[in-house]
Scaffold this motif. Structure first.
Motif, PDB file in Angstrom:
ATOM      1  N   LEU A  50       0.829  -1.203   0.000  1.00  5.91           N
ATOM      2  CA  LEU A  50       0.000   0.000   0.000  1.00  5.91           C
ATOM      3  C   LEU A  50       0.862   1.250   0.000  1.00  5.91           C
ATOM      4  N   VAL A  51       1.790   1.350   0.945  1.00  3.55           N
ATOM      5  CA  VAL A  51       2.606   2.557   1.078  1.00  3.55           C
ATOM      6  C   VAL A  51       3.502   2.750  -0.141  1.00  3.55           C
ATOM      7  N   ASN A  52       4.120   1.688  -0.620  1.00  2.00           N
ATOM      8  CA  ASN A  52       4.980   1.820  -1.799  1.00  2.00           C
ATOM      9  C   ASN A  52       4.201   2.315  -2.999  1.00  2.00           C
ATOM     10  N   THR A  53       2.956   1.852  -3.142  1.00  2.00           N
ATOM     11  CA  THR A  53       2.110   2.323  -4.238  1.00  2.00           C
ATOM     12  C   THR A  53       1.745   3.787  -4.052  1.00  2.00           C
ATOM     13  N   VAL A  54       1.483   4.204  -2.828  1.00  2.00           N
ATOM     14  CA  VAL A  54       1.206   5.613  -2.553  1.00  2.00           C
ATOM     15  C   VAL A  54       2.389   6.477  -2.994  1.00  2.00           C
ATOM     16  N   VAL A  55       3.595   6.003  -2.769  1.00  2.00           N
ATOM     17  CA  VAL A  55       4.790   6.792  -3.056  1.00  2.00           C
ATOM     18  C   VAL A  55       5.110   6.832  -4.549  1.00  2.00           C
ATOM     19  N   ILE A  56       5.176   5.669  -5.211  1.00  2.00           N
ATOM     20  CA  ILE A  56       5.650   5.637  -6.600  1.00  2.00           C
ATOM     21  C   ILE A  56       4.559   5.328  -7.614  1.00  2.00           C
ATOM     22  N   GLY A  57       3.335   5.090  -7.161  1.00  2.00           N
ATOM     23  CA  GLY A  57       2.269   4.747  -8.096  1.00  2.00           C
ATOM     24  C   GLY A  57       2.197   3.253  -8.328  1.00  2.00           C
ATOM     25  N   VAL A  64      -6.891  -3.820 -10.103  1.00  2.00           N
ATOM     26  CA  VAL A  64      -8.283  -3.821 -10.545  1.00  2.00           C
ATOM     27  C   VAL A  64      -8.618  -2.680 -11.492  1.00  2.00           C
ATOM     28  N   GLY A  65      -7.634  -1.982 -11.990  1.00  2.00           N
ATOM     29  CA  GLY A  65      -7.904  -0.984 -13.011  1.00  2.00           C
ATOM     30  C   GLY A  65      -7.837   0.454 -12.562  1.00  2.00           C
ATOM     31  N   VAL A  66      -7.396   0.711 -11.354  1.00  2.00           N
ATOM     32  CA  VAL A  66      -7.294   2.078 -10.853  1.00  2.00           C
ATOM     33  C   VAL A  66      -5.859   2.567 -11.007  1.00  2.00           C
ATOM     34  N   ALA A  67      -5.673   3.614 -11.779  1.00  2.00           N
ATOM     35  CA  ALA A  67      -4.341   4.174 -11.992  1.00  2.00           C
ATOM     36  C   ALA A  67      -3.960   5.083 -10.830  1.00  2.00           C
ATOM     37  N   VAL A  68      -2.767   4.888 -10.288  1.00  2.00           N
ATOM     38  CA  VAL A  68      -2.271   5.672  -9.153  1.00  2.00           C
ATOM     39  C   VAL A  68      -1.015   6.420  -9.577  1.00  2.00           C
ATOM     40  N   PRO A  69      -1.042   7.746  -9.675  1.00  2.47           N
ATOM     41  CA  PRO A  69       0.167   8.501 -10.026  1.00  2.47           C
ATOM     42  C   PRO A  69       1.256   8.395  -8.960  1.00  2.47           C
ATOM     43  N   GLY A  70       0.869   8.418  -7.668  1.00  2.74           N
ATOM     44  CA  GLY A  70       1.833   8.418  -6.579  1.00  2.74           C
ATOM     45  C   GLY A  70       2.214   9.830  -6.174  1.00  2.74           C
ATOM     46  N   ILE A  71       2.676   9.985  -4.938  1.00  3.37           N
ATOM     47  CA  ILE A  71       2.916  11.322  -4.403  1.00  3.37           C
ATOM     48  C   ILE A  71       4.159  11.979  -4.990  1.00  3.37           C
ATOM     49  N   LEU A  72       5.017  11.224  -5.673  1.00  3.62           N
ATOM     50  CA  LEU A  72       6.179  11.840  -6.303  1.00  3.62           C
ATOM     51  C   LEU A  72       5.839  12.449  -7.655  1.00  3.62           C
ATOM     52  N   ALA A  73       4.660  12.142  -8.177  1.00  2.00           N
ATOM     53  CA  ALA A  73       4.230  12.716  -9.448  1.00  2.00           C
ATOM     54  C   ALA A  73       3.514  14.043  -9.200  1.00  2.00           C
ATOM     55  N   PRO A  74       3.717  15.039 -10.046  1.00  2.00           N
ATOM     56  CA  PRO A  74       2.991  16.302  -9.893  1.00  2.00           C
ATOM     57  C   PRO A  74       1.527  16.122 -10.249  1.00  2.00           C
ATOM     58  N   LEU A  84       4.685  17.447  -4.558  1.00  2.00           N
ATOM     59  CA  LEU A  84       5.190  17.058  -3.248  1.00  2.00           C
ATOM     60  C   LEU A  84       6.628  16.552  -3.286  1.00  2.00           C
ATOM     61  N   ALA A  85       7.131  16.269  -4.473  1.00  2.00           N
ATOM     62  CA  ALA A  85       8.457  15.663  -4.593  1.00  2.00           C
ATOM     63  C   ALA A  85       9.566  16.439  -3.881  1.00  2.00           C
ATOM     64  N   PRO A  86       9.601  17.777  -3.952  1.00  2.00           N
ATOM     65  CA  PRO A  86      10.703  18.498  -3.289  1.00  2.00           C
ATOM     66  C   PRO A  86      10.813  18.261  -1.788  1.00  2.00           C
ATOM     67  N   VAL A 177      -2.187  18.500   1.137  1.00  2.00           N
ATOM     68  CA  VAL A 177      -2.668  17.439   2.018  1.00  2.00           C
ATOM     69  C   VAL A 177      -3.757  16.622   1.321  1.00  2.00           C
ATOM     70  N   THR A 178      -4.646  17.298   0.593  1.00  2.00           N
ATOM     71  CA  THR A 178      -5.691  16.597  -0.158  1.00  2.00           C
ATOM     72  C   THR A 178      -5.083  15.651  -1.178  1.00  2.00           C
ATOM     73  N   TYR A 179      -4.035  16.104  -1.861  1.00  2.00           N
ATOM     74  CA  TYR A 179      -3.393  15.262  -2.873  1.00  2.00           C
ATOM     75  C   TYR A 179      -2.801  14.010  -2.236  1.00  2.00           C
ATOM     76  N   PHE A 180      -2.149  14.170  -1.100  1.00  2.00           N
ATOM     77  CA  PHE A 180      -1.575  13.015  -0.409  1.00  2.00           C
ATOM     78  C   PHE A 180      -2.663  12.019  -0.019  1.00  2.00           C
ATOM     79  N   ILE A 181      -3.720  12.508   0.603  1.00  2.00           N
ATOM     80  CA  ILE A 181      -4.797  11.617   1.041  1.00  2.00           C
ATOM     81  C   ILE A 181      -5.442  10.937  -0.162  1.00  2.00           C
ATOM     82  N   THR A 182      -5.571  11.665  -1.260  1.00  2.00           N
ATOM     83  CA  THR A 182      -6.135  11.082  -2.474  1.00  2.00           C
ATOM     84  C   THR A 182      -5.289   9.919  -2.971  1.00  2.00           C
TER      85      THR A 182
END
Length: 335
Positions: A50-57, A64-74, A84-86, A177-182
């Motif tokens: 879960l956490v690794n996917t949050v970070v890098i997508g 199941v078909g949900v695309a995750v950009p990850g928090i390192l993506a703008p 959030l990358a900086p 913060v909204t982007y992270f939670i998303t």
């Protein structure tokens, strides 16, 4: 005690999502659904995924078909650009190391995305990256009420009990913060977590960390109560029973122009589609000129993805989440 309150928030989804019994935690249910045996090792693996996917997508296939950009993506939130990358690359002096202002710390010093794609926190056990990722696994394990948390293969969280203190020099605004939670919501959805359960987790995260001037509460027993709000800019929604006098004045992080090897997010992000699959590549360049690439592979949801992730909170649930529809079923994962 707030932990009981958080427990009730997370349990709300039990009456909505038919698949998960109300007396079974989100962590235990999805560990069993995805990894069969509800052991401490498997629960820790679930939180790692879960956490690794949050970070890098997306990096696990199939999902199941949900695309995750990850928090390192703008991305954008309600038309506002978010990057959030900086905060992770050391490009901002935003890490609280006990001083009066933030310091520059590179949290991608343990191999970047490569070890995360192998279900690891880092290439070593002494890097800032290892410290950050393992603490995230442990923290979310406690928050999601993993029954084996703190036992055997699932070490308990021993980091700072105040998320405000950890993040105070980041000066995070509502969009960030909204982007992270998303991204947390999308990552969970990508593994087949129901929308009701995702919303329950998002509600807890937003209540704990997304409300400016929130009173001190306990998140991970038995650490005790502490200030938790990480959303501190004026545009952050004010908490019920706000106690702004307990929080210091917001200190904006300064940019770090010369970082002796720390990574700076100066690259770009591209998204390509092949059939129903999407591949997102984020390219960054550090101070020495070395290139780091973060690749996120997911499944299209029927519409073309923009080069940056777009979040809209209009009409969303109280969590501020904008969730893609779950394609259905519980994901089978290739570990």
């Amino acid at each position: 005690m707030l932990f009981k309150k958080v427990t009730s928030v997370l349990a709300v989804a039990g009456g909505v999502a038919a698949q998960r019994p109300s007396n079974m935690s989100i962590c235990d249910y999805y560990t069993t659904a995805l990894l069969t045996n509800n052991t401490a090792e498997n629960q820790y693996t679930l939180l790692t995924l879960l956490v690794n996917t949050v970070v890098i997508g997306n990096y696990t296939m199939p999902n199941v078909g949900v695309a995750v950009p990850g928090i390192l993506a703008p991305g954008t939130v309600d038309g506002e650009d978010v990057n959030l990358a900086p905060y992770f690359t050391g490009a901002l002096a935003s890490t609280n190391k006990g001083g009066m202002t933030g310091e520059s710390v590179n949290f991608l010093d343990g191999g970047g995305a490569a070890p995360l794609m192998k279900n690891m926190p880092a290439d070593d056990d002494s890097s800032n990256q290892y410290f950050l990722l393992t603490h995230l696994y442990q923290f979310f394990g406690g928050l999601l009420q993993c029954s084996q948390y703190g036992m055997g293969a699932f070490p308990a969280y021993t980091g700072d009990k105040s998320m405000y203190e950890v993040h105070k020099f980041m000066a995070l605004d509502n969009a960030e913060v909204t982007y992270f939670i998303t991204q947390v919501g999308l990552a969970a959805s990508s593994f087949g977590v129901t929308e009701a359960d995702v919303t329950a987790v998002g509600t807890a995260l937003n209540s704990l960390f997304g409300r400016r001037c929130a009173p001190a509460v306990e998140v991970i027993p038995p650490q005790g109560a502490a200030l938790q709000a990480i959303c501190t800019e004026p545009d952050c929604p004010i908490a019920d029973g706000a106690m702004c006098g307990l929080y210091d004045n917001v200190v904006e992080p300064s940019s770090v122009s010369s970082m002796a090897g720390n990574a700076t997010m100066t690259g770009n992000m591209t998204t390509t589609m092949s059939g129903h699959a999407t591949t997102t590549v984020v390219t960054t360049t550090d101070a020495s000129g070395s290139v780091m690439t973060f690749t996120s592979t997911g499944m299209a949801t029927g519409t073309t993805m923009a080069p940056t992730a777009t979040v809209s909170t209009a009409g969303a649930a109280a969590t501020g989440l904008s969730l893609m529809a779950v394609a259905g079923g519980i994901a089978a994962m290739l570990l």
